[in-house]
Design a protein around this motif. Structure first.
Motif, PDB file in Angstrom:
ATOM      1  N   THR A 299      45.783  31.170  46.087  1.00  0.00           N
ATOM      2  CA  THR A 299      44.533  30.753  46.721  1.00  0.00           C
ATOM      3  C   THR A 299      43.918  29.595  45.950  1.00  0.00           C
ATOM      4  N   ALA A 300      43.892  29.717  44.630  1.00  0.00           N
ATOM      5  CA  ALA A 300      43.382  28.627  43.795  1.00  0.00           C
ATOM      6  C   ALA A 300      44.234  27.367  43.965  1.00  0.00           C
ATOM      7  N   LEU A 301      45.530  27.548  44.061  1.00  0.00           N
ATOM      8  CA  LEU A 301      46.450  26.411  44.200  1.00  0.00           C
ATOM      9  C   LEU A 301      46.185  25.636  45.496  1.00  0.00           C
ATOM     10  N   HIS A 302      45.671  26.321  46.507  1.00  0.00           N
ATOM     11  CA  HIS A 302      45.426  25.689  47.805  1.00  0.00           C
ATOM     12  C   HIS A 302      43.983  25.214  47.982  1.00  0.00           C
ATOM     13  N   THR A 303      43.136  25.409  46.968  1.00  0.00           N
ATOM     14  CA  THR A 303      41.735  25.009  47.114  1.00  0.00           C
ATOM     15  C   THR A 303      41.215  24.166  45.954  1.00  0.00           C
ATOM     16  N   CYS A 304      41.787  24.313  44.779  1.00  0.00           N
ATOM     17  CA  CYS A 304      41.325  23.593  43.589  1.00  0.00           C
ATOM     18  C   CYS A 304      42.162  22.338  43.359  1.00  0.00           C
ATOM     19  N   ASP A 305      41.739  21.515  42.397  1.00  0.00           N
ATOM     20  CA  ASP A 305      42.462  20.278  42.069  1.00  0.00           C
ATOM     21  C   ASP A 305      43.360  20.432  40.842  1.00  0.00           C
ATOM     22  N   GLN A 306      42.949  21.256  39.922  1.00  0.00           N
ATOM     23  CA  GLN A 306      43.776  21.587  38.757  1.00  0.00           C
ATOM     24  C   GLN A 306      43.699  23.091  38.550  1.00  0.00           C
ATOM     25  N   VAL A 307      44.845  23.726  38.275  1.00  0.00           N
ATOM     26  CA  VAL A 307      44.890  25.188  38.164  1.00  0.00           C
ATOM     27  C   VAL A 307      45.612  25.588  36.886  1.00  0.00           C
ATOM     28  N   SER A 308      44.958  26.454  36.112  1.00  0.00           N
ATOM     29  CA  SER A 308      45.570  27.037  34.923  1.00  0.00           C
ATOM     30  C   SER A 308      45.665  28.541  35.119  1.00  0.00           C
ATOM     31  N   ALA A 309      46.806  29.121  34.756  1.00  0.00           N
ATOM     32  CA  ALA A 309      47.037  30.556  34.932  1.00  0.00           C
ATOM     33  C   ALA A 309      47.168  31.225  33.571  1.00  0.00           C
ATOM     34  N   TYR A 310      46.398  32.289  33.373  1.00  0.00           N
ATOM     35  CA  TYR A 310      46.401  33.043  32.116  1.00  0.00           C
ATOM     36  C   TYR A 310      46.650  34.522  32.431  1.00  0.00           C
ATOM     37  N   GLY A 311      47.440  35.163  31.577  1.00  0.00           N
ATOM     38  CA  GLY A 311      47.646  36.595  31.753  1.00  0.00           C
ATOM     39  C   GLY A 311      48.578  36.962  32.881  1.00  0.00           C
ATOM     40  N   PHE A 312      49.450  36.024  33.272  1.00  0.00           N
ATOM     41  CA  PHE A 312      50.438  36.292  34.313  1.00  0.00           C
ATOM     42  C   PHE A 312      51.795  36.561  33.665  1.00  0.00           C
ATOM     43  N   ILE A 313      52.665  37.242  34.407  1.00  0.00           N
ATOM     44  CA  ILE A 313      53.973  37.602  33.874  1.00  0.00           C
ATOM     45  C   ILE A 313      54.791  36.342  33.578  1.00  0.00           C
ATOM     46  N   THR A 314      55.397  36.309  32.405  1.00  0.00           N
ATOM     47  CA  THR A 314      56.283  35.240  31.972  1.00  0.00           C
ATOM     48  C   THR A 314      57.602  35.867  31.518  1.00  0.00           C
ATOM     49  N   ARG A 315      58.585  35.042  31.230  1.00  0.00           N
ATOM     50  CA  ARG A 315      59.905  35.591  30.893  1.00  0.00           C
ATOM     51  C   ARG A 315      59.893  36.386  29.591  1.00  0.00           C
ATOM     52  N   ASN A 316      58.876  36.213  28.748  1.00  0.00           N
ATOM     53  CA  ASN A 316      58.774  36.976  27.502  1.00  0.00           C
ATOM     54  C   ASN A 316      57.836  38.175  27.639  1.00  0.00           C
ATOM     55  N   TYR A 317      57.716  38.714  28.847  1.00  0.00           N
ATOM     56  CA  TYR A 317      56.778  39.807  29.113  1.00  0.00           C
ATOM     57  C   TYR A 317      57.046  41.045  28.248  1.00  0.00           C
ATOM     58  N   ALA A 318      58.292  41.271  27.866  1.00  0.00           N
ATOM     59  CA  ALA A 318      58.636  42.470  27.091  1.00  0.00           C
ATOM     60  C   ALA A 318      58.021  42.447  25.686  1.00  0.00           C
ATOM     61  N   ASP A 319      57.545  41.289  25.254  1.00  0.00           N
ATOM     62  CA  ASP A 319      56.933  41.190  23.925  1.00  0.00           C
ATOM     63  C   ASP A 319      55.482  41.672  23.905  1.00  0.00           C
ATOM     64  N   PHE A 320      54.953  42.006  25.070  1.00  0.00           N
ATOM     65  CA  PHE A 320      53.531  42.337  25.159  1.00  0.00           C
ATOM     66  C   PHE A 320      53.317  43.645  25.907  1.00  0.00           C
ATOM     67  N   SER A 321      52.136  44.218  25.691  1.00  0.00           N
ATOM     68  CA  SER A 321      51.756  45.413  26.435  1.00  0.00           C
ATOM     69  C   SER A 321      51.475  45.052  27.882  1.00  0.00           C
ATOM     70  N   ASP A 322      51.393  46.035  28.745  1.00  0.00           N
ATOM     71  CA  ASP A 322      51.148  45.814  30.162  1.00  0.00           C
ATOM     72  C   ASP A 322      49.849  45.043  30.381  1.00  0.00           C
ATOM     73  N   HIS A 323      48.736  45.492  29.738  1.00  0.00           N
ATOM     74  CA  HIS A 323      47.434  44.841  29.873  1.00  0.00           C
ATOM     75  C   HIS A 323      46.891  44.454  28.506  1.00  0.00           C
ATOM     76  N   TYR A 324      46.062  43.443  28.471  1.00  0.00           N
ATOM     77  CA  TYR A 324      45.483  43.023  27.188  1.00  0.00           C
ATOM     78  C   TYR A 324      44.492  44.040  26.650  1.00  0.00           C
ATOM     79  N   TYR A 325      43.980  44.897  27.497  1.00  0.00           N
ATOM     80  CA  TYR A 325      42.988  45.876  27.061  1.00  0.00           C
ATOM     81  C   TYR A 325      43.571  47.270  26.825  1.00  0.00           C
ATOM     82  N   ASP A 326      44.881  47.411  26.895  1.00  0.00           N
ATOM     83  CA  ASP A 326      45.495  48.727  26.657  1.00  0.00           C
ATOM     84  C   ASP A 326      45.133  49.241  25.271  1.00  0.00           C
ATOM     85  N   SER A 327      44.601  50.452  25.200  1.00  0.00           N
ATOM     86  CA  SER A 327      44.255  51.036  23.895  1.00  0.00           C
ATOM     87  C   SER A 327      45.506  51.393  23.106  1.00  0.00           C
TER      88      SER A 327
END
Length: 365
Positions: A299-327
């Motif tokens: 949605t942002a890609l189709h409405t904004c002029d510049q888009v930055s994505a944070y906290g999305f799945i990347t190929r190194n996802y196994a190095d991190f917990s599911d969520h940043y707030y996981d206790s």
């Protein structure tokens, strides 16, 4: 003399034919209803407005960059309306969209519930740009564990608009995820699941500050019913959420703070960018739809002029917990209703093509 009169007659006939042709034919933007009255097809009008918008673009226009991208330009159709609004409902749109089940259409939904909900929506635009040459910079913040300890908070808040979704925990993680929220996206189901599953991790209520706009994803009848109740400041009168108070989730917001994605837009995104083999799976195909994060990012890609994505799945996802707030650290889990691995490949492609900036951790740039 007779020759002159003959030529004059031909000339008058031609002029009258042109005038009749110009003023007697129905408009291309209308169609005949069953009662014989021309009814404006607002779906097409919205698309025409989107096409007009393309004529005036900011110098940093993402649309222009997408059209210039040889590999991806055929995937983009910026004329598809992003949002539903009061003008989206017509006899023609009802006939077309009842052929597809939610979130791709209105199949199986009561016509009265859809019409009543959409009649309350004022705006066909996600946001107002202001100056045509303004460069609107947007950050879309997922909830991935890659953000824990990232220190990206001030970069996120430095964008003009910030999109968040589902279990968007802020308190205690401001340095990593920022504090700004312009849009909060969800389905009624994902919102309620987030409140139930992540309460102990700090997600005790949905974001409710005055500047927030809410984006409903119409995955089910309950989304239309919940939104209608919220817009009228009433309790939910029917369905699974009967008796629920929307003000508990959204506060007492005016109608202009609510949006709903268009089924045609979700269908287009799925076909062009997020078509997974899971859709044709005979056992789970009916469950598949793009993730909330994917829909918000596109949605942002189709409405904004510049888009930055944070906290999305990347190929190194196994190095991190599911969520940043996981206790406690939890591995990312994959379910049949989404195809997160396919989505991760799309984000990487868009990043490498320069259409988005994807945060991939401190080591990856």
């Amino acid at each position: 003399m007779r020759r002159r009169l003959f030529l004059l007659g031909i000339f008058c006939f031609i002029i009258s034919t042109i005038l009749y042709s110009k003023y007697s034919k129905p408009s291309a933007d209308s169609h005949l209803t069953a009662g014989g009255v021309d009814e404006v097809d607002w779906t097409n009008v919205s698309a025409a407005h989107e096409e007009e918008d393309e004529l005036v673009e900011a110098p940093c226009s993402l649309r222009k960059a997408a059209r210039n991208n040889v590999l991806l330009r055929n995937r983009f159709r910026f004329s598809v309306p992003v949002l539903q609004w009061a003008g989206s409902f017509s006899k023609r749109s009802w006939e077309q969209l009842t052929e597809r089940a939610p979130p791709y259409g209105w199949k199986g939904l009561p016509v009265g519930a859809v019409r009543a909900a959409l009649s309350l929506l004022y705006s066909s635009r996600l946001f107002w740009r202001g100056s045509p040459d303004r460069c609107v910079r947007c950050a879309v913040v997922g909830n991935g564990g890659i953000l824990r300890g990232s220190g990206q908070g001030r970069h996120i808040d430095g964008h003009d608009l910030v999109f968040r979704m589902n279990g968007a925990v802020i308190e205690g993680f401001e340095d990593d995820v920022g504090t700004k929220i312009s849009f909060y996206g969800f389905t009624t189901n994902t919102m309620k699941n987030a409140l139930r599953l992540y309460r102990r991790d700090g997600f005790t209520r949905t974001p409710q500050s005055p500047e927030i706009n809410y984006i409903f994803i119409p995955s089910d009848l309950r989304d239309y019913v919940m939104m209608a109740a919220a817009l009228q400041n009433q309790t939910v009168g029917s369905g699974r959420d009967k008796g629920d108070r929307p003000s508990k989730y959204f506060g007492h917001k005016p109608p202009e703070n609510f949006r709903m994605l268009h089924p045609d837009f979700i269908s287009y995104l799925t076909d062009s960018f997020l078509s997974s083999h899971r859709r044709t799976n005979t056992k789970f195909g009916h469950l598949y739809m793009p993730s909330t994060g994917a829909l918000m990012l596109l949605t942002a890609l189709h409405t904004c002029d510049q888009v930055s994505a944070y906290g999305f799945i990347t190929r190194n996802y196994a190095d991190f917990s599911d969520h940043y707030y996981d206790s406690r650290p939890k591995p990312l889990r994959f379910f049949a209703n989404h195809d997160l691995r396919m989505e991760s490949r799309l984000w990487e492609t868009l990043h490498q093509s320069g259409l988005i900036r994807l945060y991939q951790g401190r080591e990856a740039r």
